[in-house]
Design an enzyme around this catalytic site. Structure first.
Site, PDB file in Angstrom:
ATOM      1  N   GLY A  22      54.825  27.177  36.468  1.00  0.00           N
ATOM      2  CA  GLY A  22      55.002  28.164  35.405  1.00  0.00           C
ATOM      3  C   GLY A  22      56.366  28.806  35.481  1.00  0.00           C
ATOM      4  CB  SER A  40      59.270  27.578  31.284  1.00  0.00           C
ATOM      5  OG  SER A  40      58.018  28.105  30.869  1.00  0.00           O
ATOM      6  CG  ASP A  89      47.597  21.535  32.430  1.00  0.00           C
ATOM      7  OD1 ASP A  89      47.586  22.549  33.179  1.00  0.00           O
ATOM      8  OD2 ASP A  89      46.767  21.368  31.520  1.00  0.00           O
ATOM      9  CG  ASN A 138      54.625  32.373  38.196  1.00  0.00           C
ATOM     10  OD1 ASN A 138      54.432  33.584  38.322  1.00  0.00           O
ATOM     11  ND2 ASN A 138      55.067  31.847  37.060  1.00  0.00           N
ATOM     12  CB  SER A 148      46.736  39.894  38.819  1.00  0.00           C
ATOM     13  OG  SER A 148      46.594  40.970  37.914  1.00  0.00           O
ATOM     14  CE1 TYR A 184      45.698  36.428  34.632  1.00  0.00           C
ATOM     15  CE2 TYR A 184      45.458  38.694  35.357  1.00  0.00           C
ATOM     16  CZ  TYR A 184      46.245  37.576  35.153  1.00  0.00           C
ATOM     17  OH  TYR A 184      47.582  37.613  35.480  1.00  0.00           O
ATOM     18  CB  ALA A 229      36.539  35.349  38.349  1.00  0.00           C
ATOM     19  CB  ALA A 230      41.358  33.195  37.895  1.00  0.00           C
ATOM     20  CB  ILE A 278      55.447  42.321  35.410  1.00  0.00           C
ATOM     21  CG1 ILE A 278      54.818  42.651  36.783  1.00  0.00           C
ATOM     22  CG2 ILE A 278      56.910  41.945  35.569  1.00  0.00           C
ATOM     23  CD1 ILE A 278      55.458  43.792  37.528  1.00  0.00           C
TER      24      ILE A 278
END
Length: 242
Positions: free
Chosen positions: A8, A10, A59, A88, A140, A153, A155-156, A186
């Protein structure tokens, strides 16, 4: 040549991390999945900072894509290995759990947790063989305290934190460190659609963080000064949650 892979990479935090690692002398592999133009912009910024790199399209949630891309890279660099990995890549699909579509649950977990598994396993053998490596997982504040509308989110990211602690124990003897960073709000595309003015009032420092501030923490964890730090989750959230 020292190599670092940023998934991630980019935009947003990923882009800032790529630039920060380039300034440390790493040849940066900028991963992206959709936006080739933004990945190319990141690579241009890496070069403007005095470093160099290349883009890698895959991916992270697709194991076959990950393996194919990294095996191809290894064939082109038979005597090299990826010394630094920054996991990331992540997405948001916010909704209350009662109304959350199946795909929104699965896609968020597949990208963050599945991506961690797919990419880390693919590069870990090189680190273990060379007895040197740094793995940094972008978690996070939501993974620490939870947030309404972000059960997927949370849980991840919570799972990523637990995986960080476990993997750190597995690889420490090979001098590979594994840490997580837990950013708060952020200024990136990930906070689009949120009420920034209202949220600033909940943050003791009264502002959103900058991607460069997160990148500075990444570069510290990569440096020799952080060689004795592993299995940790470091928050960078302006005092939002401690």
């Amino acid at each position: 040549m020292k190599y670092a892979l940023v998934t991630g990479g980019s935009r947003g935090i990923g882009r800032a991390v790529c630039i920060g690692l380039a300034r440390l002398g790493y040849h940066v592999l900028v991963n992206y999945v959709h936006n080739a133009a933004e990945a190319k912009t990141t690579l241009d910024l890496v070069r403007e900072s005095g470093g160099d790199g290349e883009v890698l399209m895959f991916d992270v949630a697709d194991r076959q894509q990950v393996v194919k891309a990294l095996e191809a890279w290894e064939k082109e660099h038979p005597d090299e290995y990826i010394e630094v990995l920054v996991n990331n890549a992540g997405i948001r699909r916010d909704n209350i759990l009662a109304l959350m579509p199946d795909d929104d649950w699965s896609r968020v977990l597949d990208t963050t947790l599945g991506g961690f598994y797919n990419v880390t396993q693919a590069v870990l053998q090189g680190m273990l063989f060379h007895k040197n490596g740094r793995i940094i997982n972008m978690a996070s504040v939501t993974g620490l305290k939870g947030m309404a509308g972000q059960a997927n989110y949370a849980a991840a990211k919570g799972g990523l934190i637990a995986a960080t602690k476990s993997l750190a124990l597995e690889v420490a003897r090979k001098r590979v460190t594994v840490n997580a960073i837990a950013p708060g709000f952020i200024q990136t595309d990930m906070v689009e659609g949120l009420d920034e003015e209202a949220l600033k009032k909940t943050i003791p420092l009264g502002r959103f963080g900058k991607p460069e501030e997160v990148a500075a923490l990444v570069t510290f964890l990569v440096s020799p000064a952080a060689a004795y730090i592993t299995g940790e989750v470091i928050s960078i959230n302006g005092g939002l949650y401690t």
